[in-house]
Design a protein around this motif. Sequence first.
Motif, PDB file in Angstrom:
ATOM      1  N   GLN A  57       0.827  -1.237   0.101  1.00  0.00           N
ATOM      2  CA  GLN A  57       0.014   0.038   0.038  1.00  0.00           C
ATOM      3  C   GLN A  57       0.886   1.169   0.089  1.00  0.00           C
ATOM      4  OE1 GLN A  57      -3.133   0.597  -0.427  1.00  0.00           O
ATOM      5  NE2 GLN A  57      -3.357  -1.429  -0.811  1.00  0.00           N
ATOM      6  N   ASN A  58       1.705   1.321   0.698  1.00  0.00           N
ATOM      7  CA  ASN A  58       2.923   2.297   0.870  1.00  0.00           C
ATOM      8  C   ASN A  58       3.482   2.624  -0.659  1.00  0.00           C
ATOM      9  OD1 ASN A  58       4.502   4.510   2.348  1.00  0.00           O
ATOM     10  ND2 ASN A  58       6.197   3.149   1.521  1.00  0.00           N
ATOM     11  N   GLN A  61       0.688   4.121  -3.003  1.00  0.00           N
ATOM     12  CA  GLN A  61      -0.104   5.328  -2.577  1.00  0.00           C
ATOM     13  C   GLN A  61       1.161   6.395  -2.522  1.00  0.00           C
ATOM     14  OE1 GLN A  61      -1.683   4.798   1.161  1.00  0.00           O
ATOM     15  NE2 GLN A  61      -3.561   3.726   0.186  1.00  0.00           N
ATOM     16  N   ASN A  62       2.497   6.138  -2.206  1.00  0.00           N
ATOM     17  CA  ASN A  62       3.597   7.044  -2.111  1.00  0.00           C
ATOM     18  C   ASN A  62       4.711   7.154  -3.321  1.00  0.00           C
ATOM     19  OD1 ASN A  62       2.335   8.443   0.282  1.00  0.00           O
ATOM     20  ND2 ASN A  62       3.058   6.112   1.375  1.00  0.00           N
TER      21      ASN A  62
END
Length: 96
Positions: A57-58, A61-62
Motif C-alpha cells: 500500500q505504501n 500510494q506514495n
Amino acid sequence: MEKSNKAILLIHEIYGVNNHMKFMKEKLSKLEADIICPNLLSTDVPYSYEEEGMAYQNFVQNIGIDEGSRQITNMVIQLKQEYEEVGVIGFSVGAT
C-alpha cells in the motif's frame, strides 16, 4: 580507498532497505564496484515481510511505478556522470 570506475545501483523491494538488501550490498561489494542502494520509500524504517500488505500500500500510494522509475532514471543519469560503467539490479517491484 580509491573510488571504483564502476557502480551498481541496487533497487530494493517494496519493503525498503532491509537486511536482505544489506546482505546483497555486502555480497555485490566483492565485484570491485561501488554499490549504491538508495531508499526509495517514504519512510526510513523498512517493512518486515509480515507487513507485506502495508508495504505494498505504501508503494502504491506514495511511490508507484512511474515515480520509482523517474527516481531510478535520475540516479542512473547522475551516476553515469561519475562512473565509466553503471549497472542496475532490482528485486521484486524494484526489478520492474
